[in-house]
Design a protein around this motif. Structure first.
Motif, short mmCIF file in Angstrom:
data_model
loop_
_atom_site.label_atom_id
_atom_site.label_comp_id
_atom_site.label_asym_id
_atom_site.label_seq_id
_atom_site.Cartn_x
_atom_site.Cartn_y
_atom_site.Cartn_z
N LEU A 115 0.81 -1.22 0.00
CA LEU A 115 0.00 0.00 0.00
C LEU A 115 0.84 1.27 0.00
O LEU A 115 0.30 2.37 0.16
CB LEU A 115 -0.92 0.01 1.22
CG LEU A 115 -1.89 -1.17 1.35
CD1 LEU A 115 -2.76 -1.00 2.59
CD2 LEU A 115 -2.76 -1.29 0.11
N ALA A 116 2.14 1.14 -0.22
CA ALA A 116 3.04 2.29 -0.10
C ALA A 116 2.71 3.40 -1.10
O ALA A 116 3.01 4.57 -0.84
CB ALA A 116 4.48 1.84 -0.28
N ILE A 144 -9.63 6.28 3.29
CA ILE A 144 -10.75 5.34 3.28
C ILE A 144 -10.29 3.98 3.78
O ILE A 144 -10.99 3.31 4.55
CB ILE A 144 -11.36 5.24 1.87
CG1 ILE A 144 -11.96 6.58 1.47
CG2 ILE A 144 -12.41 4.14 1.81
CD1 ILE A 144 -12.47 6.62 0.05
N TRP A 145 -9.11 3.54 3.36
CA TRP A 145 -8.57 2.26 3.82
C TRP A 145 -8.49 2.23 5.35
O TRP A 145 -8.92 1.26 5.98
CB TRP A 145 -7.19 2.03 3.21
CG TRP A 145 -6.46 0.84 3.77
CD1 TRP A 145 -5.71 0.80 4.90
CD2 TRP A 145 -6.45 -0.49 3.23
NE1 TRP A 145 -5.22 -0.47 5.11
CE2 TRP A 145 -5.66 -1.28 4.10
CE3 TRP A 145 -7.01 -1.08 2.11
CZ2 TRP A 145 -5.42 -2.63 3.87
CZ3 TRP A 145 -6.77 -2.43 1.88
CH2 TRP A 145 -5.99 -3.19 2.74
N GLU A 146 -7.95 3.28 5.92
CA GLU A 146 -7.76 3.31 7.37
C GLU A 146 -9.07 3.47 8.14
O GLU A 146 -9.14 3.14 9.32
CB GLU A 146 -6.78 4.42 7.74
CG GLU A 146 -5.37 4.15 7.22
CD GLU A 146 -4.41 5.29 7.46
OE1 GLU A 146 -4.89 6.38 7.88
OE2 GLU A 146 -3.20 5.11 7.22
N GLY A 168 -13.27 -2.33 -1.98
CA GLY A 168 -14.18 -1.48 -1.22
C GLY A 168 -13.77 -0.02 -1.26
O GLY A 168 -14.61 0.88 -1.34
N VAL A 169 -12.46 0.23 -1.22
CA VAL A 169 -11.96 1.61 -1.34
C VAL A 169 -12.36 2.19 -2.70
O VAL A 169 -12.83 3.33 -2.80
CB VAL A 169 -10.43 1.64 -1.16
CG1 VAL A 169 -9.89 3.04 -1.47
CG2 VAL A 169 -10.05 1.22 0.25
#
Length: 321
Positions: free
Chosen positions: A18-19, A28-30, A54-55
């Motif tokens: 995910l870098a 959104i991921w977090e 989903g993101v």
């Protein structure tokens, strides 16, 4: 990267993959809860891919541009490619090949947001399926034999780092299949229908005209390829045969012209040179008319198909009966 406790290893791999995420995608991921490790039945790569999906879905209504099921990449010095198609069509593999073999900068291999400046992505890693020309190379990095998909950053595959945006100069519609490799140039009207079919949300009239403008300035081709070598050979030949784009005249058909033709009130249309594409948003279907320059369509060969598809206005349908 695969040593140590499984939980620590998974965190390191996920952080690495995910870098390149954009700030909006990372936020959104977090904000989404990670799956419970004790209940996880899928491999790490499948789990991360599902969460990234989903993101993408969340961003379809908030991120600028029109979300399209496509990859995008930019060759050194150009051109920029938009590679659109259904799941399993080979767009990820083709996008990855352009990056790893030809040194293209990848924007995305699955979802892009198309706008006036080109295609934008979110910095997600590549998602490869079994059978991809890059599958074994990616699997060797992660030893993830139980994945339905393998994720990899382009830098891991010795390609330029992912970019968040690139211009679009060419449209490619791939099909990954055994057999003879083929590439066919597409007329603008057909390319428009294919590209519109790859949009990931309902299109308004302005959206459709934006797509038409992209199609009008970009050469398009459908490519069926069985392997990496064949695909790159065909694309190279296509670029040599069509070194410069020849813009197609794009005209929005106004409502008075469509009504005079006997079409329904909800029908919209666009002309590419002498080809016309009609659509009716409620039906989610398009029709392609060749050589229609205006006037009534009543008693033409296309009339029966138009009436059966719901494109004909009620008054005209009664008078024709």
């Amino acid at each position: 990267m695969t040593s140590g406790r499984p939980e620590d290893r998974d965190r390191r791999i996920t952080s690495h993959l995910l870098a390149d995420l954009s700030e909006e995608a990372r936020a959104i991921w977090e904000s989404t809860a990670p799956p419970d490790p004790s209940r996880r039945r899928r491999s790490l790569h499948d789990t991360v891919h599902a969460r990234l999906s989903g993101v993408n879905r969340s961003l379809r209504t908030t991120k600028g541009g029109l979300p399209v099921h496509a990859g995008a990449c930019l060759l050194p010095g150009g051109p920029g490619f938009l590679v659109a198609g259904r799941t399993g069509s080979g767009k990820s593999s083709l996008s990855a090949l352009l990056a790893t073999v030809w040194g293209a900068t990848l924007v995305s291999d699955d979802t892009v947001w198309l706008g006036a400046a080109g295609a934008a992505g979110i910095g997600a890693p590549l998602a490869l399926r079994p059978g991809s020309p890059l599958w074994e190379r990616a699997r060797a990095l992660w030893h993830a034999d139980d994945s339905a998909r393998l994720l990899a950053r382009t830098v891991d595959l010795e390609a330029p780092p992912v970019a968040l945006a690139a211009r679009v100069d060419r449209l490619l519609f791939p099909t990954y299949q055994p057999g003879t490799a083929q590439l066919a140039c597409l007329p603008a009207a057909e390319a428009f229908g294919r590209l519109a079919g790859s949009v990931l949300r309902r299109c308004g009239e302005r959206d459709m005209m934006d797509l038409a403008e992209v199609v009008g300035r970009c050469p398009a081709a459908a490519i069926a390829y069985p392997d990496a070598e064949a695909s790159l050979r065909l694309i190279s030949e296509w670029l040599e045969a069509t070194p410069a784009a020849v813009p197609v005249e794009v005209q929005h058909l106004d409502t008075s012209m469509l009504r005079a033709a006997g079409l329904g009130l909800e029908v919209r249309g666009v002309r590419f040179d002498d080809d016309v594409v009609l659509w009716r948003p409620q039906l989610g279907r398009m029709l392609h008319l060749r050589g229609w320059l205006g006037g009534s369509l009543c008693h033409t060969p296309a009339w029966e198909e138009l009436a059966a598809s719901g494109f004909v206005g009620q008054q005209e349908e009664r008078s024709d009966a």
